[in-house]
Design an enzyme around this catalytic site. Structure first.
Site, PDB file in Angstrom:
ATOM      1  N   GLY A 125      12.471  -1.050   0.387  1.00 23.56           N
ATOM      2  CA  GLY A 125      12.299   0.102  -0.480  1.00 23.56           C
ATOM      3  C   GLY A 125      11.376  -0.041  -1.665  1.00 23.56           C
ATOM      4  O   GLY A 125      11.237   0.892  -2.458  1.00 23.56           O
TER       5      GLY A 125
ATOM      6  N   ASP B 116      14.072   5.645  14.276  1.00 23.77           N
ATOM      7  CA  ASP B 116      12.805   5.177  14.846  1.00 23.77           C
ATOM      8  C   ASP B 116      11.813   6.340  14.888  1.00 23.77           C
ATOM      9  O   ASP B 116      11.980   7.281  15.673  1.00 23.77           O
ATOM     10  CB  ASP B 116      13.068   4.639  16.252  1.00 23.77           C
TER      11      ASP B 116
ATOM     12  N   ASP C 113       3.924   0.131   6.013  1.00 20.24           N
ATOM     13  CA  ASP C 113       3.986  -1.333   5.890  1.00 20.24           C
ATOM     14  C   ASP C 113       4.779  -1.909   7.060  1.00 20.24           C
ATOM     15  O   ASP C 113       5.418  -2.945   6.949  1.00 20.24           O
ATOM     16  CB  ASP C 113       4.637  -1.713   4.556  1.00 20.24           C
TER      17      ASP C 113
ATOM     18  N   TRP D  34       8.070  -0.141  -1.902  1.00 25.88           N
ATOM     19  CA  TRP D  34       6.947   0.804  -1.909  1.00 25.88           C
ATOM     20  C   TRP D  34       7.423   2.193  -2.315  1.00 25.88           C
ATOM     21  O   TRP D  34       6.734   2.906  -3.043  1.00 25.88           O
ATOM     22  CB  TRP D  34       6.274   0.843  -0.536  1.00 25.88           C
TER      23      TRP D  34
ATOM     24  N   LYS E 164      -0.710  -1.316   6.786  1.00 28.42           N
ATOM     25  CA  LYS E 164      -0.867  -2.755   7.017  1.00 28.42           C
ATOM     26  C   LYS E 164      -1.334  -2.981   8.452  1.00 28.42           C
ATOM     27  O   LYS E 164      -0.777  -2.432   9.394  1.00 28.42           O
ATOM     28  CB  LYS E 164       0.459  -3.485   6.793  1.00 28.42           C
TER      29      LYS E 164
END
Length: 210
Positions: free
Chosen positions: A60, A96, A121, A62, A161
């Site tokens: 958490g 998901d 990320d 970010w 990322k």
């Protein structure tokens, strides 16, 4: 290097890591926040009042940074397969995002309005075998890109990322197909030996708007 030796090295680095110490002092849940902070400071891509989607948000940090940046007039929607302890001001959806039901629920949280920023990320469960891990990571990056294309405003930002290796160049080209500006960043908080880099894409090309 054995897994045992690797774990010991990681623990030594973790204990002495200035970003770990700074994160604890500042109340952030992970050192990874400093990767985001560095690029935000450079590119100014999260602003007060923005709507932000944070994919792969656990634990958490970010989202913590994003809600500070957007303020009370903005919105941060965090998503992860793993549960996250509540963060003030954050709308969290567990599930998901590759499943249609979760994706639709994400869009519902935005009240079907376009967002300004999509953060990702996400990393797969690491096996230690690059030939397995990198393709899994690239697949998740492609899915995050798809969400960004469908949910961003024309001037929006996608920050993701990416691991360098097979498929990296192709993913960068995919981003350049859809966005006018694409830059690659290696934040100081990203360990030198890591193959991770961060891609920032901005301004969807008119022909690619969904």
């Amino acid at each position: 290097m054995s897994k045992k030796d690797s774990s010991r090295r990681w623990m030594r680095e973790h204990i002495n890591d200035k970003f770990v110490k700074n994160a604890k002092k500042a109340g952030y849940r992970s050192r990874a926040v400093y990767k985001l902070i560095e690029v935000i400071n450079k590119e100014k891509f999260i602003k007060p009042g923005n709507k932000v989607i944070d994919l792969g948000a656990a634990p958490g940090s970010w989202s913590q940074m994003a809600i500070k940046a957007v303020g009370k007039s903005g919105q941060v929607i965090a998503n992860d397969i793993l549960n996250i302890k509540p963060i003030d001001g954050i709308d969290f959806l567990q599930g998901d995002f590759t499943e249609n039901s979760v994706y639709e629920a994400l869009l519902n949280l935005t009240m079907n309005q376009k967002v300004n920023v999509v953060l990702s990320d996400i990393a797969p469960n690491i096996s230690g075998q690059p030939s397995v891990d990198i393709p899994k990571s690239m697949y998740l990056c492609e899915l995050a890109l798809d969400i960004a294309i469908k949910s961003l405003t024309p001037s929006g930002y996608f920050f993701v990322k990416v691991f360098q290796g097979d498929g990296f160049d192709m993913f960068v080209e995919s981003c350049r197909t859809y966005f006018s500006y694409v830059t690659i960043h290696k934040p100081k908080a990203s360990r030198t030996r890591s193959k991770e880099v961060y891609l920032l894409a901005n301004k969807l090309k008119p022909a690619k708007l969904m």
